[in-house]
Design a protein around this motif. Sequence first.
Motif, mmCIF file in Angstrom:
data_model
loop_
_atom_site.group_PDB
_atom_site.id
_atom_site.type_symbol
_atom_site.label_atom_id
_atom_site.label_comp_id
_atom_site.label_asym_id
_atom_site.label_seq_id
_atom_site.Cartn_x
_atom_site.Cartn_y
_atom_site.Cartn_z
ATOM 1 N N THR A 33 -22.119 -9.184 24.840
ATOM 2 C CA THR A 33 -23.544 -9.703 24.894
ATOM 3 C C THR A 33 -23.955 -9.024 26.519
ATOM 4 O O THR A 33 -25.118 -8.711 26.620
ATOM 5 N N SER A 104 -10.682 -16.262 26.696
ATOM 6 C CA SER A 104 -12.240 -16.676 26.194
ATOM 7 C C SER A 104 -12.454 -17.014 24.885
ATOM 8 O O SER A 104 -13.050 -17.890 24.828
ATOM 9 N N LYS A 216 -17.547 -18.124 32.302
ATOM 10 C CA LYS A 216 -16.911 -17.796 33.545
ATOM 11 C C LYS A 216 -17.189 -16.413 34.195
ATOM 12 O O LYS A 216 -17.366 -16.123 35.393
ATOM 13 N N GLY A 217 -16.984 -15.555 33.257
ATOM 14 C CA GLY A 217 -17.244 -13.954 33.514
ATOM 15 C C GLY A 217 -16.105 -13.575 34.672
ATOM 16 O O GLY A 217 -16.457 -12.784 35.466
HETATM 17 P P1 A3P Z 1 -15.319 -15.735 29.571
HETATM 18 O O1 A3P Z 1 -15.412 -16.589 28.378
HETATM 19 O O2 A3P Z 1 -14.157 -15.140 30.092
HETATM 20 O O3 A3P Z 1 -16.369 -16.332 30.666
HETATM 21 P P2 A3P Z 1 -18.810 -11.401 24.086
HETATM 22 O O4 A3P Z 1 -20.201 -11.382 24.562
HETATM 23 O O5 A3P Z 1 -18.270 -10.288 23.891
HETATM 24 O O6 A3P Z 1 -18.648 -12.683 23.177
HETATM 25 O O7 A3P Z 1 -18.029 -11.834 25.650
HETATM 26 C C1 A3P Z 1 -18.132 -13.129 26.082
HETATM 27 C C2 A3P Z 1 -17.695 -13.155 27.733
HETATM 28 O O8 A3P Z 1 -18.569 -12.323 28.673
HETATM 29 C C3 A3P Z 1 -17.544 -14.361 28.332
HETATM 30 O O9 A3P Z 1 -16.463 -14.457 29.159
HETATM 31 C C4 A3P Z 1 -18.634 -14.405 28.947
HETATM 32 O O10 A3P Z 1 -18.779 -15.565 30.138
HETATM 33 C C5 A3P Z 1 -18.800 -13.130 29.604
HETATM 34 N N1 A3P Z 1 -20.124 -12.949 30.247
HETATM 35 C C6 A3P Z 1 -21.350 -13.138 29.622
HETATM 36 N N2 A3P Z 1 -22.385 -12.660 30.333
HETATM 37 C C7 A3P Z 1 -21.707 -12.095 31.479
HETATM 38 C C8 A3P Z 1 -22.491 -11.424 32.584
HETATM 39 N N3 A3P Z 1 -23.397 -11.331 32.865
HETATM 40 N N4 A3P Z 1 -21.462 -10.810 33.549
HETATM 41 C C9 A3P Z 1 -20.128 -10.916 33.365
HETATM 42 N N5 A3P Z 1 -19.433 -11.374 32.183
HETATM 43 C C10 A3P Z 1 -20.368 -12.113 31.356
#
Ligand code: A3P
Length: 248
Positions: A33, A104, A216-217
């Motif tokens: 995302t 995650s 959390k990222g």
């Molecule tokens: P965490 O649950 O470890 O925080 P996807 O979009 O593929 O479902 O991935 C979700 C993960 O990306 C989550 O990880 C989310 O917090 C993280 N994420 C979302 N936005 C982000 C950003 N701007 N920078 C870094 N990580 C991000």
Amino acid sequence: MMHFKFLRKKIFNPKKIYVDDVFLVSYPKSGNTWLRFMLAYCLHDIESESVDFHNIQTLIPDIYVGWPTNKKTRPRIMKSHEPYTPRYPRVIYLYRDGRDVIVSYYYHSIQRNQFDGTLYEFITEFNSAFGSWGGHVRGWLDREDITNTYGLSYEHLKENPFVELSNLLNFIGVKVSTARIKSAIRLSSFDNMRSIEKNKGLPSYLNANNQDFVRKGNVGGWKTELDIKALDSFMEQASDTLFWLGYK
Ligand code: A3P
């Protein structure tokens, strides 16, 4: 006792695919995302000045939510979680340390009432429509000819977003100004995406019972989340792929 409440079998039957289509593929929870937001800012003139969790579907569609309806914008970029398929003409493959992915994915599943056990149970009973993390990564990246595939990692993207994004845009074949790339990175920062989530909300298909999607990222968050038993169990399944990708 099984702790998984349900598993959606989501294997998707694609509609018309053009030769210049680009599929942004990743295993769930690898940062897809975030990358979609950055690409949307780079590739589209956003009239409202802000990408959010609603309009992202029109800009960089998720194929499980809907196939692109805009026929004019080419190349089209679409999000997918499919395990390896030779049907995609061009692929951006985003991967992330499997240990952070599984943590995650666990919280994602708990938030959506799809699972109600411990992290250890999540790992040992794990079952996803997209297969295992290691199998997914190897399927897409461990092939003789991957000239149509551009692999990049969440960790490198965090460390050096400008270089990673610039290289990626070259692969897609579009010219984007330095200023625009920099602004895409800034507007898609963790804090900005979190405020967008808070202010504009999530569509129902992403709804997490009012818990955070932008969670959390972190890189290496698994170190404080996985106990020895859970880590051992994950490493049994995935250590070969982790090391193959260069993770320690
Ligand atoms: P965490 O649950 O470890 O925080 P996807 O979009 O593929 O479902 O991935 C979700 C993960 O990306 C989550 O990880 C989310 O917090 C993280 N994420 C979302 N936005 C982000 C950003 N701007 N920078 C870094 N990580 C991000």
